[in-house]
Design a protein around this motif. Sequence first.
Motif: not given
Lengths: 199, 199
Positions: B36-38, B41, B43, B50, B52, B58, B62, B66, B105
């Motif tokens: 997942t592109d974080t 955010v 994290q 998890t 965020y 945003s 996320a 996820l 994402n």
Amino acid sequence: MASCATNGIDITGVRASLYPMRADFAKQILESVAVTDTSAVWQQTDLFSTVYRGESASVVDAAAGLFVNAYDTTTHLVGEFTFSKGCPGDIAGDSYLTGQQLRPNAAVIKEKGDFLVHCKYSFYTFGRDDYMTEIEHIVTMAADAGLQPEHAHYCTFLTGTAAQLFNYFAEILAYAHDHMSHYVVEATVSVNSPSLEEN
Amino acid sequence: MASCATNGIDITGVRASLYPMRADFAKQILESVAVTDTSAVWQQTDLFSTVYRGESASVVDAAAGLFVNAYDTTTHLVGEFTFSKGCPGDIAGDSYLTGQQLRPNAAVIKEKGDFLVHCKYSFYTFGRDDYMTEIEHIVTMAADAGLQPEHAHYCTFLTGTAAQLFNYFAEILAYAHDHMSHYVVEATVSVNSPSLEEN
């Protein structure tokens, strides 16, 4: 009682979901639902959860019974519990009220409930400006119960035995019943997480 | 903005937990967290979830990433999401704020997020007498979004695609941001439940 002021309904409920992280998860859930003694509560199972409604001690007793009965020593099991009372939109039916706060699962919880659990939870109460003060009091009660509360983003963490944790839920629901008209406890209980071994 | 009135903090967050009901659940969770592109955010992963934190679009991006990344066509997967903003006890740090509401994402969610999900959720807001009116408005927004809200004990059920559902979460967080100082969305999202086959 303050809790009756909003809508005259004196029913506590819990929405309980079990997530056993194993291939035959359905069997583990259904067996636990079947063996838990629900003689003191109204119950209904839907796609997400089993809902128990009745007197607060009986509702916590059923929820604790469900979790303890689903527990084994190896499966990573998570239980999600929403305890609630006093929503103005709630209905008068779907409950079992005897005035006796019966706890038919008490012996099973005492016998099987001494395993270690971790919990994240939040206490919410509505329609009042002093809600943060009440939340702080609820967390203080966790410390007094030996559950070692730790603040985290969006929740508080607790650590203790399953029996100790559900006993605390019964205590805070009794406190909230006496002091607030509408409140919710959102609790997630975890056992046998592999993440524990990494710490 | 009303949402900044309480404590001056303009950070939205989500606490996201995944429960894949299969033997190798840990791999499925960790892989989804990893892919997942974080970049938009802050994290942190703990025993339960998890987290965020950042701008609301945003944060939802996320969380949706996820869940979509953890999805496969056979595993019964449940995701538990607590979206929150404005708690007077929140801290100013642990966030990533650019003013751009980045959604890195978005393409993955659009591409992979058209599978059917079921959701139970509750919207909570604090320190105000009209909270039931705001809850009703949030549910009306679900109907407008085509998510077929159904009332249940202690929550509302929704049905739609994953992309549609998380888009709705972004919409209600934007609405709440403009109208309320402290609010929480507690949502549980389920796919591939064997209970669906029985209905």
